[in-house]
Design an enzyme around this catalytic site. Sequence first.
Site, PDB file in Angstrom:
ATOM      1  N   CYS A   1      78.814 -80.015 -37.194  1.00 22.20           N
ATOM      2  CA  CYS A   1      78.167 -78.485 -38.486  1.00 22.20           C
ATOM      3  C   CYS A   1      76.658 -78.505 -38.654  1.00 22.20           C
ATOM      4  CB  CYS A   1      79.180 -77.766 -39.531  1.00 22.20           C
ATOM      5  SG  CYS A   1      80.927 -77.769 -38.780  1.00 22.20           S
TER       6      CYS A   1
ATOM      7  N   HIS B   1      80.736 -69.518 -37.242  1.00 22.80           N
ATOM      8  CA  HIS B   1      80.520 -70.822 -37.111  1.00 22.80           C
ATOM      9  C   HIS B   1      80.334 -70.762 -35.901  1.00 22.80           C
ATOM     10  CE1 HIS B   1      79.178 -74.693 -38.249  1.00 22.80           C
ATOM     11  NE2 HIS B   1      80.823 -75.688 -38.533  1.00 22.80           N
TER      12      HIS B   1
ATOM     13  N   CYS C   1      77.990 -79.143 -45.037  1.00 27.36           N
ATOM     14  CA  CYS C   1      78.767 -79.918 -44.769  1.00 27.36           C
ATOM     15  C   CYS C   1      78.963 -80.345 -43.362  1.00 27.36           C
ATOM     16  CB  CYS C   1      80.256 -80.106 -45.069  1.00 27.36           C
ATOM     17  SG  CYS C   1      81.340 -78.506 -44.667  1.00 27.36           S
TER      18      CYS C   1
END
EC number: 2.3.1.16
Length: 437
Positions: free
Chosen positions: A99, A392, A422
């Site tokens: 990510c 996302h 994160c």
Amino acid sequence: MSEVLPLITRRGDRIAFVSGLRTPFARQATAYHGVPAIELGKLVTSELLVRTGIDPELIELLVFGQVVQMPEAPNIAREIVLGTGMSVHTDAYSVSRACATSFQAVANVAESIMAGTVEVGIAGGADSSSVLPIGVSKALARTLVDMNKARTLGQKLRLLSGLRPKDLLPVAPAVAEYSTGLRMGDTAEQMAKTYGITREEQDELAHRSHKLAAQAWESGVLRDEVMTAYVPPYEKALSEDNNVRHDSAIEQYSRLRPAFDRRHGTVTAANSTPLTDGAAAVLMMSESKAKSLGLTPLGYLRSYAFSAIGVQRDMLLGPAYASPLALARAGVALADLTLIDMHEAFAAQTLANLKLFASDEFARNQLGRNAALGEVDRAKFNVLGGSIAYGHPFAATGARMITQTLNELRRRGGGLGLTTACAAGGLGAAMVLEVTP
């Protein structure tokens, strides 16, 4: 290293962000159903070049990321170069940090500019959760390899006869950590329990995210950083993120059942970010190069840091580990920041990291610091909403956050912003951005 590390070139130039752009983000299997990440990456990069008016031949380096990679095109960066009018001599390579992938792409371009090997580069990422690499079973994969070496039809038929019907079933991409078997949502549940994050707190953060994102869209502040996307079969255009709830009401959130720990859990689909398709990119160059081209930078990269922790428990604490490093390298404190933008993978993960920002015990025992970073002023935090609302696309989120933060800092007359995320594998990323009045 935690001492101040100025990010400047050998000539004393700062690292400038000249422009940033993204596609609208779309929930899985909606507006971009059937559109590969490569096409989304080409789309946003082409539009970025058009909007800045820069000669594509001036781009010396493109670093792009894709988390859900397609075997037929493993180097998405090079495919984007070849498909967007840049010189065939433009260097291009792909990165993956889950990510935090486009944070890594930005860091790599910045390092090349600081080293003096390039002056102009593009960093970004794209992902599609709608076009996935569907695999085959291990038994079938081994049989296919052996068949390729078999010399006769009889040998091939004998190999095929050893397969069972279940061996022929397709295998979807894994949604769990390879080393632990845990899903991201399982980790979010761990964090909710470890740090005492209630269901009500998670739902409230999710509601806030949607409410602020809806206000951002309705006020028009996102228009210049989000392009209108036309994708095959070119029947409809998408000009806004289709996950943002413009009618979000807090009472709606309590109706959903837990998605991971069905009996005792608090993490739901509503207080988590959804699977999403999209792409984002930023144009970077040395400060003097921007000046010579007559371009006004959006802002500058003041510092960055990456972190890694164990994956067995509470592994989504990247912001709590990476942010102190980034702030120290920038020579600033939490109180000096104008804005803080933290990736909202899950409301539980976000709230846990905020707790640790303010924890002296965590600072002493885990970071070796005398005191905590401090309490985060919610008036500075995710002021335009976050990933729970926007969605996302794994590799694109960092570039979205950077562009969004730079533009908001400019609207506020300048200042410092922290962007942090994160990532799977116990990884984390943080960057301090600066906009001068």
